[in-house]
Design an enzyme around this catalytic site. Structure first.
Site, PDB file in Angstrom:
ATOM      1  N   TYR A 352      35.727  41.877  39.420  1.00  0.00           N
ATOM      2  CA  TYR A 352      34.738  40.820  39.183  1.00  0.00           C
ATOM      3  C   TYR A 352      34.836  39.798  40.319  1.00  0.00           C
ATOM      4  O   TYR A 352      35.905  39.263  40.601  1.00  0.00           O
ATOM      5  CB  TYR A 352      35.042  40.167  37.836  1.00  0.00           C
ATOM      6  CG  TYR A 352      33.979  39.254  37.260  1.00  0.00           C
ATOM      7  CD1 TYR A 352      32.905  38.777  37.993  1.00  0.00           C
ATOM      8  CD2 TYR A 352      34.067  38.840  35.930  1.00  0.00           C
ATOM      9  CE1 TYR A 352      31.948  37.945  37.443  1.00  0.00           C
ATOM     10  CE2 TYR A 352      33.114  38.004  35.355  1.00  0.00           C
ATOM     11  CZ  TYR A 352      32.060  37.552  36.129  1.00  0.00           C
ATOM     12  OH  TYR A 352      31.126  36.710  35.574  1.00  0.00           O
ATOM     13  N   CYS A 353      33.719  39.520  40.978  1.00  0.00           N
ATOM     14  CA  CYS A 353      33.622  38.482  42.004  1.00  0.00           C
ATOM     15  C   CYS A 353      34.668  38.733  43.111  1.00  0.00           C
ATOM     16  O   CYS A 353      34.710  39.808  43.692  1.00  0.00           O
ATOM     17  CB  CYS A 353      33.770  37.108  41.362  1.00  0.00           C
ATOM     18  SG  CYS A 353      33.424  35.713  42.477  1.00  0.00           S
ATOM     19  N   VAL A 354      35.524  37.751  43.413  1.00  0.00           N
ATOM     20  CA  VAL A 354      36.460  37.906  44.532  1.00  0.00           C
ATOM     21  C   VAL A 354      37.447  39.044  44.292  1.00  0.00           C
ATOM     22  O   VAL A 354      37.937  39.657  45.255  1.00  0.00           O
ATOM     23  CB  VAL A 354      37.216  36.600  44.809  1.00  0.00           C
ATOM     24  CG1 VAL A 354      36.274  35.528  45.311  1.00  0.00           C
ATOM     25  CG2 VAL A 354      37.958  36.111  43.579  1.00  0.00           C
ATOM     26  N   GLY A 356      36.592  41.794  42.985  1.00  0.00           N
ATOM     27  CA  GLY A 356      35.818  42.961  43.397  1.00  0.00           C
ATOM     28  C   GLY A 356      35.866  43.146  44.906  1.00  0.00           C
ATOM     29  O   GLY A 356      35.952  44.281  45.412  1.00  0.00           O
TER      30      GLY A 356
END
Length: 619
Positions: A352-354, A356
């Site tokens: 998720y987000c960073v 990822g």
């Protein structure tokens, strides 16, 4: 050297002076205010003065908090260098004057006509006006010509200055973005609804309560200054493990950087390939395990997935040397631990987000080492790998901003309140000034809202890695350059990734813009599926099917651009979660009984502690 003026003291003095003028304005012939007697008003004024004086003395005695993200001086410093010197445009000035004359005429006409307005205006007896903004939706802004003209003039000027910032000539695109952001922040701060003397709704509330709304607001303000963070919600309404992060499970592995949670199965059998989730380390993991009705974790467990969650430790001085390599090693360690624990060859992974972004690097490293088969599939929630179109956050990564962030991290970690303030500043009208009006001026009670509670539950960041992340990825975009970066001694080349990937983007995401997330499809070489979800960075991800909210789009994931994808996409109502689960099951739908170590904490299974674990509670 003269002592620097306290910005909040100045703000308070302005509000106090406005209150004194208001008392005089509402005083009757005998000197008694129409909204209450002299004693009430005097007591209110004394309460405010005493509360602020005591707080100032407290700060002086304690030496103050030199790293208070609520101090506007920090944000004024951050804005320095953004604005530069924009060239004067005579034609734009003439347009603004013409618009001003037209505005005054239209406002005057509307006030004279009265009833010729929109439905809301006619219903409440207030006229319609040329410009609409929900900050000025209350009829009080239209009932008196002075307030109507005030807020309409403000909106006209705001339109002019934001347009001028976007269209200024002779300025590089990067600096133009900084100018636009700084201009919007200043305009949001100067809105007339932020001040007692120019907000008729607050004035009315102040008269009705004899100023007790300001006393309550002062209590809120001082409490926020003490904690160094703007409060959005009633913190006492939530407790981890009680009404947040309640999905049953055990911490089954722990390192100095993370804890690994395994959730207890709720079905007789489960998919053979387990799922390990890497949440962003800039936030608490329980965004994916909010209340049971909103929990992605519970939804996945109830559908037969063996779910593991990484809970990152909030940084402290002991983590001053933590860098990119450490987070990648942690992801590989978690993958290997799950594989060994359940005796399976591979896992499904979500980043998720960073996290990822880091998962992409992890996959590239595993591929380079010949170990790509440890991950059966990878899912990316609003994660960027190509930062060329990374949006507004790029305004925080020039040399001056990186230098300032370094100065704010003297002990080797960045206080999470700064990151929260940064994200709030990107939507200042909604996430800062809306709460200044409601909390400090109107004296409203805080709502009990789980998502806002999570948003304010900040984590600290290792300063060295945070600086490298902003410099190497956001500013220099090195991750998409083969072998420009390495971790744990292995060069990173995203084009080596052949793992099947599912990429989700949010259509209104301002943290990881959809176009930026889309660009990952250019760099991965395996089977790639892209889905565009409605809403933004959080609601676009946390959208349980039972809520029946938003929509999502599927289409040609090999399209040459996001625009081309959208043009040919098929729209679907509701949540994209079931679509993702179908995609995951197509990778491998084999199931096994939910027993043995598929049930954490059973006989002979040594675990660390109950979920949600200690790390998520560390401040």
């Amino acid at each position: 050297m003269p002592e620097r003026q306290d910005p909040f003291a100045t703000f308070f003095d302005m509000q106090a002076e406005a209150m004194r003028e208001m008392i005089g304005r509402f005083a009757g012939p005998a000197g008694a205010p129409a909204g209450g007697d002299v004693t009430q008003w005097t007591e209110t004024a004394e309460q405010l003065r005493t509360m602020w004086f005591d707080f100032v003395q407290e700060r002086l005695a304690g030496g103050g908090d030199p790293a208070n993200p609520l101090d506007p001086a920090h944000w004024m410093l951050m804005a320095q260098g953004w604005t530069g010197s924009a060239p004067f445009d005579p034609a734009a000035a003439q347009r603004m004057m013409a618009e001003g004359v037209e505005l005054w005429q239209s406002v005057a006409g509307a006030m004279l006509d009265g009833g010729d307005g929109d439905a809301a205006g006619r219903e409440k007896g207030a006229p319609a006006l040329p410009r609409q903004d929900r900050r000025f939706a209350d009829p009080a802004w239209r009932e008196h010509p002075a307030y109507a003209l005030l807020h309409q003039t403000y909106l006209m000027l705001a339109d002019h200055f934001t347009r001028a910032a976007r269209e200024v000539d002779g300025v590089p695109d990067e600096q133009k973005g900084q100018l636009a952001l700084a201009t919007q922040a200043l305009l949001d701060a100067m809105s007339p609804d932020n001040f007692l003397a120019t907000n008729p709704v607050v004035l009315k509330r102040t008269v009705e309560t004899s100023g007790q709304n300001l006393v309550k607001g002062m209590q809120h303000l001082i409490a926020d200054l003490r904690r160094g963070q703007l409060t959005h919600t009633d913190a006492g309404a939530f407790a981890l493990g009680e009404n947040l992060a309640t999905t049953p499970g055990k911490v089954v592995h722990e390192t100095p950087l993370y804890q690994l949670i395994q959730y207890s199965p709720s079905t007789p059998d489960v998919l053979a390939v387990p799922l390990v989730i890497f949440p962003p380390w800039i936030n608490r993991f329980y965004i994916l395990d909010l209340s049971p009705k909103k929990s992605f974790v519970k939804w996945a467990v109830d559908r037969g997935l063996s779910v593991f969650m990484v809970s990152w430790k909030s940084a402290d001085a002991s983590m001053k040397d933590v860098v990119w390599d450490d987070y990648i090693r942690a992801q590989i360690d978690a993958i290997d631990h799950v594989r060994a624990r359940l005796r399976v060859p591979a896992v499904h992974a979500i980043g998720y987000c960073v996290a990822g972004t880091t998962l992409a690097a992890t996959l590239a490293i595993l591929a380079r080492r010949g170990e790509a088969d440890k991950v059966a599939s990878a899912t990316f929630f609003t994660a960027q790998v190509d930062f060329e179109k990374a949006g507004e956050l790029r305004s925080f990564v020039d040399g001056a901003q990186l230098e300032m962030i370094g100065k704010l991290s003297p002990e080797g970690y960045l206080d999470g309140r700064y990151m929260a303030a940064t994200f709030n500043a990107l939507r200042g009208k909604d996430l800062i000034w809306n709460y200044v009006v409601n909390n400090y001026l109107l004296g409203e009670d805080y709502p009990a809202f789980d998502l806002l509670h999570w948003n304010g539950d900040v984590t600290n960041l290792p300063a060295k890695w945070h600086g490298d992340y902003l410099r190497d990825l956001y500013r220099d975009n090195k991750l998409v350059v083969p072998d420009a970066l390495e971790a744990d001694g292995t060069p990173i080349d995203l084009t080596r990734i052949e793992t099947p990937v599912f990429i989700q983007a949010g259509r209104e995401d301002h943290i990881a813009p959809a176009e930026s997330v889309w660009r990952a499809t250019r760099h991965f070489r395996g089977d790639t599926t892209f889905v565009l979800a409605g809403s933004g960075h959080i609601a676009g991800v946390v959208n349980p099917p039972a809520a029946n909210k938003y929509r999502y789009w599927t289409g040609d994931s090999a399209a040459p651009s996001l625009e081309a994808f959208v043009d040919g996409a098929q729209e679907h109502p509701g949540s994209w979660w079931p679509h993702w689960l179908e995609w995951l099951a197509r990778r491998d739908d084999a199931r096994v009984p939910a027993k043995g170590k598929r049930k954490p904490g059973g006989r002979g299974d040594k675990v660390v502690e109950d979920a949600p674990g200690r790390y998520v509670m560390m401040r």
